[in-house]
Design a protein around this motif. Structure first.
Motif, short mmCIF file in Angstrom:
data_model
loop_
_atom_site.label_atom_id
_atom_site.label_comp_id
_atom_site.label_asym_id
_atom_site.label_seq_id
_atom_site.Cartn_x
_atom_site.Cartn_y
_atom_site.Cartn_z
N GLU A 194 0.84 -1.22 0.00
CA GLU A 194 0.00 0.00 0.00
C GLU A 194 0.86 1.26 0.00
O GLU A 194 0.61 2.20 -0.75
N HIS B 282 2.61 1.69 -3.36
CA HIS B 282 1.66 2.12 -4.39
C HIS B 282 1.37 3.62 -4.27
O HIS B 282 1.40 4.35 -5.27
N ARG B 283 1.14 4.07 -3.04
CA ARG B 283 0.84 5.48 -2.79
C ARG B 283 2.04 6.36 -3.18
O ARG B 283 1.90 7.39 -3.83
N THR B 284 3.23 5.89 -2.79
CA THR B 284 4.44 6.67 -3.05
C THR B 284 4.74 6.75 -4.54
O THR B 284 5.11 7.80 -5.06
N GLN B 285 4.52 5.63 -5.21
CA GLN B 285 4.73 5.61 -6.66
C GLN B 285 3.84 6.63 -7.35
O GLN B 285 4.28 7.34 -8.26
N THR B 286 2.61 6.71 -6.90
CA THR B 286 1.67 7.69 -7.48
C THR B 286 2.19 9.11 -7.23
O THR B 286 2.20 9.94 -8.14
N ASP B 287 2.63 9.37 -5.98
CA ASP B 287 3.16 10.71 -5.66
C ASP B 287 4.38 11.04 -6.54
O ASP B 287 4.55 12.17 -6.97
N GLN C 182 5.04 10.33 -9.45
CA GLN C 182 4.75 10.71 -10.84
C GLN C 182 4.84 12.22 -11.01
O GLN C 182 4.99 12.72 -12.11
N ASN C 183 4.71 12.94 -9.89
CA ASN C 183 4.78 14.40 -9.95
C ASN C 183 6.18 14.94 -9.68
O ASN C 183 6.35 16.14 -9.45
#
Lengths: 102, 399
Positions: free
Chosen positions: B123, B126-131, B133-134
């Protein structure tokens, strides 16, 4: 026959030449202006004496000593673990790989 | 060899990376499996596992882990602890946090065991990977790069084609004010005087000599040089002959500094990495394999590793892409898929040292711009970090 490029000498002071491709026993090569028939296979990058070398002499490649001859070596002879040793730390090899599977 | 630019990742600490990796790091071998399972949920290569297996504290391992977790190619770090090991997880997490990267400590014993740790870790990743992207992008050029070079699986061709070609690449990088790092001192034995003659300062020359004496003495006590049976099968007879090849990858520039693992160069130039521990041998061989050296080159900040091989190495790395330069044309024909550059073409007479050097530089720029290397495409991510002991570098070592 154009065979002057089969062996490379990296520096003019070197007493070894290197095979520029894997060569088979019986092939003719040019060493010090003489045509010599190889008495053994010589794989890519392996070393061959370009002059007679005495026991204890430095083996010189690319202008730099890479160890000492452990016995007399004749022009055209393979130079490797059987007649060359490090002046620093001995070389380790797996001893029994030739026997495996036979 | 004109100047080329590409888009990299700008970190909050100001460093510029060429990959945007989330690290999952085990702090003892007992947490390794959980890390592997966490990373296995992510199919792309941006989630990678590193770690230190030992349960007892070691300042070298601590320093290397801090440098790797704040490497320019790394965007965020999940630290996975069993809970009872000695590794200072809080100290490591603080360093990562201060660098501006997201970091989380996951303690398997506290979270309730393997399954819960894996779920919770996935989890977070996944959250960090999304962050990530910016992550802001930034223009990079060769002068921004730190490039490490290692030779492994060497044979008699390495010193004729691949290593001298990398030497020319290093000369070019140093001219561009990039950092070029070569190793390993155990494979420079016989070249003490040549190295000392190339030092930028007398103080550094003295340090280089001392470091080479240490390497020769260390390997003598170990009774085994940095030399594998495959080196002999490939036509190398002695450590001096292997050194001749390894030395030639350093090129002709003056040597700017002598690094120990985890020292990060602050200015451009050519550096030698001293991988041999200080003091009496305590923990065994200096580097048990090529990946142990790659880890240390990465800990000095290397964005990319140039890996010259004659016999045919296949390894990669979790953080810094490995560019595989095959010195032997026969090996290249047999293992082409694992190789990025065919330096064997020098021996077969199809290209010159300069041609291959230009090809390696092109491969560096493309890799930096995001193109996968052969080992990345094949999923290689080997990693090794072991116990060592070092004293702080002497005053003459760094400019």
């Amino acid at each position: 026959m154009e065979n002057s490029k089969l062996l490379i000498q990296l520096d003019e002071v070197d007493n070894v030449m290197l095979a520029s491709r894997s060569l088979n026993a019986g092939e003719m090569v040019c060493i010090a202006g003489r045509q010599i028939q190889l008495s053994q296979d010589l794989r890519l990058g392996f070393k061959i004496a370009n002059r007679d070398i005495s026991k204890g002499d430095k083996i010189v490649k690319c202008g730099v000593p890479i160890g000492s001859a452990t016995c007399d070596i004749s022009l055209g002879e393979l130079i490797h673990l059987h007649n060359l040793e490090s002046d620093y730390v001995p070389t380790y090899t797996i001893q029994n790989q030739d026997q495996y599977g036979k | 060899m004109e100047s080329r630019e590409w888009s990299g990742y700008l970190r909050k600490d100001g460093s510029k990376g060429i990959r945007n990796v989330v690290l999952v790091a085990y702090l003892v071998e007992c947490a390794h499996h959980v890390c592997t399972k966490i990373a296995s949920a992510f199919e792309d290569s941006t989630v990678q596992v590193i770690g230190f297996g030992g349960c007892y504290p070691n300042s070298h391992a601590n320093k290397v882990m801090k440098q790797l977790c704040t490497h320019a190619n790394v965007g965020g770090v999940l630290l996975v602890s069993l809970g009872c090991e000695s590794f200072d997880r809080y100290g490591l997490a603080t360093v990562v946090e201060e660098s501006g990267r997201p970091v989380e400590i996951l303690v398997i014993q506290e979270v309730g065991g393997t399954r819960k740790a894996i779920e919770s870790g996935q989890e977070w990743v996944h959250r960090t990977q999304t962050d990530l992207q910016n992550t802001p992008r930034v223009q990079m050029a060769k002068r921004d790069l730190i490039i490490g070079a290692i030779c492994g699986g060497s044979d008699a061709t390495s010193g004729i084609s691949g290593n001298p070609a990398v030497g020319r690449v290093f000369d070019h990088l140093v001219e561009q004010d990039a950092v070029a790092i070569f190793e390993e001192t155990g494979e420079m034995i016989g070249f003490e005087d040549h190295l000392a003659d190339r030092a930028k300062t007398p103080g550094l020359a003295e340090e280089l000599r001392k470091c080479m004496q240490k390497a020769a003495s260390y390997y003598t006590i170990m009774g085994h040089a940095s030399f594998a049976p495959g080196n002999a099968d490939g036509g190398l007879s002695t450590i001096e002959e292997k050194s001749l090849g390894a030395y030639s990858k350093s090129g002709r520039s003056k040597i700017t500094g002598l690094l120990k693992p985890g020292d990060k160069p602050r200015q451009g130039g050519l550096y030698l990495l001293d991988v041999v521990p200080d003091g009496e041998p305590r923990f065994g061989f200096p580097n048990i394999n090529d990946n142990a050296e790659i880890a240390e080159l990465m800990a000095c900040g290397s964005h990319i590793i140039l890996f010259i091989t004659g016999r045919g190495s296949v390894v990669g790395s979790p953080i810094s892409p490995v560019v595989k330069i095959c010195a032997n044309p026969e090996t290249y024909a047999r293992m082409e898929e694992d190789m990025d550059v065919n330096a064997g073409s020098i021996i077969s007479g199809e290209s010159s040292l300069d041609d291959v050097a230009a090809e390696i530089l092109e491969s560096i720029v493309k890799t930096a711009g995001g193109q996968s290397t052969a080992s990345e495409a094949l999923g290689h991510q080997e990693f090794v970090l072991l116990y060592k002991s070092f004293e702080p570098s002497g005053p003459g070592c760094l400019p």
